[in-house]
Design a protein around this motif. Structure first.
Motif, PDB file in Angstrom:
ATOM      1  N   ARG A  58     -13.946   3.039   7.587  1.00  0.00           N
ATOM      2  CA  ARG A  58     -12.587   2.878   8.098  1.00  0.00           C
ATOM      3  C   ARG A  58     -11.616   2.545   6.968  1.00  0.00           C
ATOM      4  NH1 ARG A  58     -12.545  -1.437  11.191  1.00  0.00           N
ATOM      5  NH2 ARG A  58     -14.688  -2.061  10.838  1.00  0.00           N
ATOM      6  N   ILE A  59     -12.056   1.717   6.025  1.00  0.00           N
ATOM      7  CA  ILE A  59     -11.223   1.393   4.861  1.00  0.00           C
ATOM      8  C   ILE A  59     -10.954   2.656   4.045  1.00  0.00           C
ATOM      9  CG2 ILE A  59     -11.338   0.266   2.595  1.00  0.00           C
ATOM     10  CD1 ILE A  59     -12.493  -2.186   4.069  1.00  0.00           C
ATOM     11  N   GLU A  60     -11.968   3.472   3.846  1.00  0.00           N
ATOM     12  CA  GLU A  60     -11.799   4.709   3.069  1.00  0.00           C
ATOM     13  C   GLU A  60     -10.771   5.637   3.716  1.00  0.00           C
ATOM     14  OE1 GLU A  60     -14.443   8.424   1.309  1.00  0.00           O
ATOM     15  OE2 GLU A  60     -15.473   6.623   2.003  1.00  0.00           O
ATOM     16  N   ILE A  61     -10.827   5.747   5.036  1.00  0.00           N
ATOM     17  CA  ILE A  61      -9.860   6.596   5.759  1.00  0.00           C
ATOM     18  C   ILE A  61      -8.447   6.064   5.566  1.00  0.00           C
ATOM     19  CG2 ILE A  61      -9.072   7.290   8.070  1.00  0.00           C
ATOM     20  CD1 ILE A  61     -12.126   7.342   8.845  1.00  0.00           C
ATOM     21  N   ILE A  62      -8.223   4.780   5.837  1.00  0.00           N
ATOM     22  CA  ILE A  62      -6.884   4.189   5.766  1.00  0.00           C
ATOM     23  C   ILE A  62      -6.357   4.203   4.331  1.00  0.00           C
ATOM     24  CG2 ILE A  62      -5.505   2.110   6.200  1.00  0.00           C
ATOM     25  CD1 ILE A  62      -6.598   3.601   8.735  1.00  0.00           C
ATOM     26  N   LYS A  63      -7.218   3.904   3.359  1.00  0.00           N
ATOM     27  CA  LYS A  63      -6.826   3.850   1.962  1.00  0.00           C
ATOM     28  C   LYS A  63      -6.307   5.205   1.468  1.00  0.00           C
ATOM     29  CE  LYS A  63     -10.346   3.209  -0.814  1.00  0.00           C
ATOM     30  NZ  LYS A  63     -11.346   2.535  -1.646  1.00  0.00           N
ATOM     31  N   ASN A  64      -6.758   6.286   2.080  1.00  0.00           N
ATOM     32  CA  ASN A  64      -6.394   7.620   1.624  1.00  0.00           C
ATOM     33  C   ASN A  64      -5.202   8.222   2.362  1.00  0.00           C
ATOM     34  OD1 ASN A  64      -8.238   8.647  -0.607  1.00  0.00           O
ATOM     35  ND2 ASN A  64      -9.628   7.559   0.771  1.00  0.00           N
ATOM     36  N   LEU A  65      -4.525   7.434   3.165  1.00  0.00           N
ATOM     37  CA  LEU A  65      -3.303   7.898   3.828  1.00  0.00           C
ATOM     38  C   LEU A  65      -2.120   7.703   2.885  1.00  0.00           C
ATOM     39  CD1 LEU A  65      -3.877   6.331   7.344  1.00  0.00           C
ATOM     40  CD2 LEU A  65      -4.179   8.725   6.695  1.00  0.00           C
ATOM     41  N   ARG A  66      -1.252   8.694   2.803  1.00  0.00           N
ATOM     42  CA  ARG A  66      -0.087   8.621   1.911  1.00  0.00           C
ATOM     43  C   ARG A  66       0.812   7.440   2.202  1.00  0.00           C
ATOM     44  NH1 ARG A  66       0.778  14.592   2.148  1.00  0.00           N
ATOM     45  NH2 ARG A  66       1.928  14.118   4.027  1.00  0.00           N
ATOM     46  N   CYS A  67       0.914   7.048   3.467  1.00  0.00           N
ATOM     47  CA  CYS A  67       1.853   5.989   3.831  1.00  0.00           C
ATOM     48  C   CYS A  67       1.330   4.589   3.492  1.00  0.00           C
ATOM     49  CB  CYS A  67       2.221   6.079   5.309  1.00  0.00           C
ATOM     50  SG  CYS A  67       0.823   5.975   6.443  1.00  0.00           S
ATOM     51  N   VAL A  68       0.063   4.450   3.164  1.00  0.00           N
ATOM     52  CA  VAL A  68      -0.541   3.140   2.896  1.00  0.00           C
ATOM     53  C   VAL A  68      -0.558   2.861   1.395  1.00  0.00           C
ATOM     54  CG1 VAL A  68      -2.647   1.752   3.107  1.00  0.00           C
ATOM     55  CG2 VAL A  68      -1.932   3.242   4.994  1.00  0.00           C
TER      56      VAL A  68
END
Length: 131
Positions: A58-68
């Motif tokens: 889940r961290i990997e997914i969120i970390k790779n979002l442009r807005c984060v």
């Protein structure tokens, strides 16, 4: 663009468009978006079940979002004030299903509850897959 730091929290299990939209809207409120992703253990204590995806996934997914811009592991609901102070947040953003639950933190930062995307929830998605 303002220099406000925005913080939000979530489990972000079975990532869906509702998650994406709230993160994008949170980012629009400032220049830096910090996301606390609930640990597997915290999720178990809240919902009596572990997430479908591990905290690392889940961290990997969120970390790779442009807005984060920044991410950390949220290990306790009781530490919201400490997280706000540690990350120098100006605004706390949560979904409106949490309306009023964090108003006591208003002396630390501005609190905003954003509407959730209608008819989308991780629980509903999981139930649909089970059926």
């Amino acid at each position: 663009m303002n220099n406000l730091r925005v913080i939000t929290f979530g489990t972000f299990d079975v990532f869906h468009v509702g998650h994406l939209r709230i993160l994008q809207r949170a980012k629009e409120l400032g220049s830096h978006l910090i996301v606390g992703v609930s640990s597997d253990q915290l999720n178990f204590s809240k919902k009596a079940r572990f997430p479908v995806y591990s905290q690392d996934e889940r961290i990997e997914i969120i970390k790779n979002l442009r807005c984060v811009d920044e991410i950390f592991l949220e290990e306790s609901l009781e530490l919201k004030a400490e997280y706000i102070q540690q990350y120098h947040a100006d605004i706390l953003v949560m979904g409106d299903d949490w309306e009023g639950k964090f108003d006591h933190l208003q002396q630390l930062c501005r609190i905003m509850y954003l509407p959730r995307t209608p008819a989308i929830s991780t629980t509903a998605i999981i139930e649909k897959i089970r059926d």
